[in-house]
Design an enzyme around this catalytic site. Structure first.
Site, short mmCIF file in Angstrom:
data_model
loop_
_atom_site.label_atom_id
_atom_site.label_comp_id
_atom_site.label_asym_id
_atom_site.label_seq_id
_atom_site.Cartn_x
_atom_site.Cartn_y
_atom_site.Cartn_z
CE1 TYR A 115 -3.29 -2.46 -0.15
CE2 TYR A 115 -3.40 -2.47 2.39
CZ TYR A 115 -4.10 -3.14 1.23
OH TYR A 115 -4.89 -4.00 1.02
CE LYS A 154 1.88 -18.26 -1.76
NZ LYS A 154 1.16 -19.36 -1.66
CG ASP A 178 -1.63 -20.26 -0.04
OD1 ASP A 178 -0.80 -20.11 1.01
OD2 ASP A 178 -1.38 -20.97 -1.13
CG ASP A 199 -7.21 -4.62 3.76
OD1 ASP A 199 -8.24 -4.71 4.54
OD2 ASP A 199 -6.81 -3.79 3.08
#
Length: 360
Positions: free
Chosen positions: A142, A192, A225, A249
């Protein structure tokens, strides 16, 4: 008598309605516990755009900096979607976080017994869930640069950069580890790292901090995930979830639905020295604004979080939380939580019931 200065950002949509409920309850609980709250109402979001042309006026940011805590209701409306991104309400929220140096977002998810059947998940999956999502708030995709859009060879390419410095990871990891020590002693760091270099740095720094300063906390890692799946498969396995900005988020909104409604959950955004910002995690719900249909519970619980975390008024915070429990146990519900055998009420009447429960 101790006095605190509170900046109120009612914002847009249902914001003014739910803020009015929270303010009534704050007045009552502060009087009971022997402290006073001096409010400073300031514009932010769409309402600020209408008046000043900016989603976060400089005067609003200065008022927030000068306060002991900031209570924010909700911002945003489709009316502003056509504006340039830097002029939209959501940009004001990012500016507030950056302007106050708020790098840690805390989102507790605790199942309230009276609402256990309001969740879309089975009772035996969510019963006893009590977890905390710790989300890094001022880094990641962001805020990373470079970003933008370019045209080349007849095509348009848009890009954002997901980036973290090691010290940014360290400071949010410390928040997560410290909270785990105060809770169940378990921290799950979400990344990740099998794909992203930035996530590998994240994992490396979390492991190093664990080894040097927090060996007493049980540390685990989970790819984002898989974490998304596990939140709905077996949420009781989690105590504290540590996440980057983007992943947090998404996962915190998913976790919110364990409770049955996004209208039930508060949050806190904290920095190292600036006042914290306390707000419900839901949006401004412009489709029901002004119709007395809003659920004020998350706003009230955000006020309780402000009392506990921001002002260190533990007993007052507990009183507000107990009032919420009592009203829900008595069967009162706003439309988003309505169930057979319960009594549906609007925002104002829910506020009346909460006030009565608090006084009792």
């Amino acid at each position: 008598m101790t006095s605190y200065r509170i900046t109120l950002l009612a914002g847009d949509g249902i914001g003014p309605e739910i803020m009015a409920v929270a303010r009534r309850l704050l007045d009552a609980v502060s009087s009971r516990h022997g402290f006073t709250l001096a409010y400073d109402d300031q514009p932010m979001g769409g309402v600020a755009i209408d008046v000043t042309g900016e989603p976060l006026p400089a005067s609003t940011l200065e008022a927030c900096r000068a306060s002991d805590a900031v209570l924010l209701a909700a911002i945003g409306s489709p009316r502003y979607d056509s504006l340039p991104r830097e002029k939209r309400p959501e940009t004001g929220l990012l500016g507030l976080r950056a302007g106050l140096g708020l790098f840690a977002n805390l989102r507790p998810v605790k199942i309230i017994p009276a609402l256990i059947d309001a969740s879309t998940l089975k009772r035996d999956v969510i019963e006893g869930v009590d977890l905390m999502v710790v989300r890094e708030l001022t880094g990641g995709v962001y805020f990373g640069t470079p970003k933008g859009r370019v045209e080349a060879e007849g095509r348009v390419r848009a890009f954002n950069t997901m980036a973290y410095f090691d010290d940014e990871i360290d400071r949010i990891a410390r928040v997560g580890f410290d909270l785990a020590r105060q809770r169940g002693g378990r921290l799950c760091s979400v990344d990740k790292a099998n794909v992203l270099d930035v996530s590998q740095l994240w994992r490396d720094r979390v492991e190093a901090l664990h080894a040097s300063d927090y060996p007493d906390v049980e540390l685990s890692h989970m790819y984002v995930d898989n974490a998304a799946m596990q939140l709905v498969r077996n949420p009781r396995q989690f105590d504290v979830l540590l996440t980057s900005n983007l992943f947090g988020d998404i996962l915190s909104d998913e976790a919110a639905m364990l409770s049955g409604s996004i209208g039930m959950l508060p949050s806190a955004s904290l920095g190292e020295s600036a006042p914290g910002v306390f707000e419900p995690i839901h949006g401004s719900a412009p489709d029901i604004a002004g119709q007395d249909r809003a659920n004020p519970m998350a706003m009230v619980l955000s006020a309780a979080m402000m009392l506990r975390v921001g002002l260190k008024q533990e007993a007052a915070a507990a009183d507000l939380e107990q009032a919420v429990d009592r009203v829900l146990a008595a069967g009162y519900r706003t439309g988003d939580l309505m169930a057979p055998g319960c009594t549906q009420v609007g925002c104002q009447v829910m506020g009346d019931q909460l006030l009565a429960a608090l006084r009792d």
